[in-house]
Each structure stands twice: as C-alpha cells, then as structure tokens.
Design an enzyme around this catalytic site. Structure first.
Site, mmCIF file in Angstrom:
data_model
loop_
_atom_site.group_PDB
_atom_site.id
_atom_site.type_symbol
_atom_site.label_atom_id
_atom_site.label_comp_id
_atom_site.label_asym_id
_atom_site.label_seq_id
_atom_site.Cartn_x
_atom_site.Cartn_y
_atom_site.Cartn_z
ATOM 1 N N ASP A 120 65.072 46.029 2.111
ATOM 2 C CA ASP A 120 65.648 45.391 3.301
ATOM 3 C C ASP A 120 64.533 44.640 4.021
ATOM 4 O O ASP A 120 63.666 45.239 4.643
ATOM 5 C CB ASP A 120 66.259 46.459 4.214
ATOM 6 C CG ASP A 120 66.927 45.878 5.453
ATOM 7 O OD1 ASP A 120 66.847 44.652 5.664
ATOM 8 O OD2 ASP A 120 67.518 46.666 6.211
ATOM 9 N N SER A 151 72.549 48.768 10.995
ATOM 10 C CA SER A 151 72.189 47.443 11.485
ATOM 11 C C SER A 151 72.415 47.381 12.997
ATOM 12 O O SER A 151 71.891 48.213 13.736
ATOM 13 C CB SER A 151 72.994 46.382 10.728
ATOM 14 O OG SER A 151 72.535 45.079 11.010
ATOM 15 N N HIS A 201 69.388 44.388 2.882
ATOM 16 C CA HIS A 201 69.978 44.915 4.115
ATOM 17 C C HIS A 201 71.400 45.427 3.895
ATOM 18 O O HIS A 201 71.823 46.412 4.512
ATOM 19 C CB HIS A 201 69.966 43.822 5.186
ATOM 20 C CG HIS A 201 70.407 44.291 6.533
ATOM 21 N ND1 HIS A 201 69.755 45.301 7.222
ATOM 22 C CD2 HIS A 201 71.434 43.899 7.334
ATOM 23 C CE1 HIS A 201 70.368 45.507 8.379
ATOM 24 N NE2 HIS A 201 71.389 44.678 8.470
#
Length: 381
Positions: free
Chosen positions: A321, A151, A354
């Site tokens: 995601d 991320s 995610h």
C-alpha cells in the site's frame, strides 16, 4: 460462509441542529443506516463500521430488488465471517455530505426548496463522528465494543477513540494514516480540479441544468484507481497487454483510442463511477480527507494528541500500500505505545496495494477474526 442475505436500509431523522467544525450548522438532517445481527440485552456487542470515500451504509448483504447489490465489505461482515453477525450487532452509517440518502449536496435546502449543491457546507471527519454518535444514542448504545474502518473509515475509527474515548472499547484501524501526506493532498487536488474544470460542473449547481460533470468524475476516479493498486498488481493484471488478441507491434491502431488493457480498465471504472456518484460529494469527501490531522492542535505531536485515549487498538497495514504506507500506521502505533496503550499491529504481506483492505485475504481475515474473538470473549457475545 453464508451471506447475511436480504437487507434493507433505514432512514434516521435528527431535528437537533449539528454544529460543524467550520462553524456552519446543519438542521433537521437525515442519515441512512443499515444494521446486521442483534443487539444484546446489555447493548454491549455493538460494532460501528465506518465507510471510505465512495462507499456507504451498505456494508453487507444484498437488496431484494437488486441481487447484484452486494455490500462493499460483504466478505468481512456476516454470519461466521471475521466480523460475525451471529455474535455482534453491526451498524453502517452513510455520512453527511454523501450521495446515498443521507443529507448532502443533492438534498433539498429547506430555505430554497432546491438542492444544496455547492452551498452544502464543508464537512470533516470530526463532524461525521459527532453525527454517528447521535446514531449510537438513538440505539441506546453507550459504548461500542469496537469501531472499525479501512482507509478513510480508519481515520473515523481513530477519531472516535479521540473524541469519545469512554465510548470505544476497541479501535480497529486498517490501511489508514494519522494525516494525509503532501502527495496524497496533491492527488486529491488533481482529482478535484478535473471536476471543477468540467464545463458541466456549473459551479456545483449542475442539477438545475440537468447535466452531470461526468468527464471530471471519470478522470478523478481513474486517478484514484491508479493509487489504490500496487505497481506489481497492475503489472500482473494488465502488463502491456493490448485489447486486441494479437499483441504484436503491428496490432497497434496508431491512434488515441483505448489500446491497452489498463486503459480499458481505467475507463470502465471511471464510467461506472460517474454514473452513480455525485461530484459535489466527491469534492466534500476528499477535502475531509485533506483536513484530517488530529495532531495539528498539538503542534504536530501525535503522542500528545492520543494522550487521552482509552481504547485498545488493532492497527493493520499492507506491505504494498503506497497510498497509506505501513510507515504511516507505525506512526500511530508508536504514539499509542508512547502513551502506554494496548495496541496490536500487523503488516500484512499482500500484493494488492491500498485496495487490499477490501479483499478476501486469508491472513488478513484470520487476523480480524482472531481479534473479534477476543472482543467477543470480553463482552460475552
């Protein structure tokens, strides 16, 4: 696999001022760091793990005074784990502006003796990388075997390969993106607005009032959690289940209290987050996310932005995601291939959205393990 066990952070002090991308200067700052494993004599087995929004330097292990304080990537980092601390020296750094010990809004401003609060300067991913480079210098590490993150951490890993190409052998960029979409910036703006409109925010100087904008932080975290999970994962975890045992229509309370399990989950996560995180830090980190766009200086051309990289890359994404979709990772892959860089790419079929980059998924962990085996062979770890 065994845990790395008891760990302890260390605080590193830096007297040399750091000029930020905004033009502001931070002087005499500190960064909190944790290390795992042993640095070899050649200093060739070091791996930097970069953290995401609400994480920190505490990547793995537990603290002696709190056995529940497991590091945020403990399933990934440790003896015999995909990033094996029997072979690699792993560093976790708490970034500038955070609220876990590194210099940030909660720190005392030397000029006033009071917390910086809203006066703490805006920081960027690039600022963090420059600060992390000073940590590497302090350890005598000229080149990382790998810089890794998921991320926002993946953005830092990518930035490392751009800003210090000669100091990164491998870049491992997971569930990330070369820049935020308009939709992602919008999510961040709604979250920030919840904080800014909280009466307890006091223009960012709430410390002096002895309060905390918890209502805004709760809403910000709830928004975030919705985007971290996939629709299928939320359906499987919660569906339309009511908190009451009887799911019939007559079990409704006909009120605005928590009735659905998903509501209970979001409020729990929001309450927990508001207790430990700082609102000014949340504003800073989400803005750093918004600003990250290495192609901006190249008229939006990511291939041109990556032209001077030297690292080898592992880019990984997750099928469900939707916050940082696989298509965004493929943009990075294409730009690297256009530059004839060595790049491996995997899109992992995982239902968790995610958040999958934080979870113990066999296919995902086998991928990371195999890649680090390759790195270990290169550096003799």
């Amino acid at each position: 696999m065994e845990s790395i066990g008891i760990v302890a952070p260390q605080t590193m002090h830096f007297a040399e001022p750091l000029r930020l991308q905004s033009g502001s200067v931070i002087g005499n700052y500190q960064l909190v760091v944790e290390t795992y494993g042993e640095l070899n004599a050649a200093r060739s087995n070091a791996v930097l793990v970069c953290h995401a929004l609400n994480a920190s330097h505490h990547v793995a292990g537990v603290y002696a005074d709190d056995p529940r304080s497991t590091g945020w990537w403990d399933n990934m980092v440790g003896p015999g784990k995909p990033l094996d601390t029997n072979r690699f020296f792993v560093i976790g750094v708490n970034n500038l502006g955070s609220c876990f010990g590194s210099t940030g809004p909660m720190s005392a401003d030397p000029s006033t003796g009071k917390p910086y609060g809203a006066s703490f300067p805006v920081v960027t991913v690039e600022d963090w990388v420059h600060a992390q480079a000073r940590v590497a210098d302090a350890f005598g590490i000229e080149r990382f075997a790998a810089v890794m993150g998921g991320s926002l951490g993946g953005m830092q890993a990518l930035a490392w390969s751009l800003m210090y190409p000669e100091r990164v052998a491998h870049c491992i960029d997971i569930a990330s993106t070369p820049k935020l979409s308009a939709q992602n910036i919008a999510f961040n703006e709604v979250a920030r607005s919840a904080i800014l409109s909280d009466p307890d925010f006091h223009g960012g100087d709430y410390y002096a009032h002895g309060v905390k904008p918890k209502r805004g932080l709760r809403v910000a975290r709830m928004i975030g959690h919705i985007t971290y999970l996939s629709d299928d994962d939320m359906a499987e975890k919660f569906g339309r289940a009511l908190r009451r045992a009887d799911g019939a229509l007559d079990a409704y309370n006909f009120s605005f209290d928590v009735e659905f399990e998903v509501e209970s989950y979001l409020r729990y996560q929001g309450d927990k987050f508001a207790d430990y995180f700082d609102a000014n830090t949340y504003l800073l980190i989400t803005r750093a996310l918004d600003y990250f766009d290495p192609a901006k200086a190249f008229d939006g051309n990511l291939t041109a932005a990556l032209a001077h990289t030297q690292a080898k890359y592992l880019i990984a994404s997750f099928s469900t995601d939707w916050r940082f979709a696989p298509a965004r990772s493929r943009e990075i892959v294409k730009a690297l291939l256009d530059n004839k860089r060595t790049v491996s790419y995997a899109e992992i079929d995982a239902p968790h959205g995610h958040d999958a980059f934080l979870l113990d998924d066999a296919r995902y962990h086998n991928l990371i393990r195999a890649y680090y085996e390759r790195i270990a062979n290169e550096v003799g770890a």
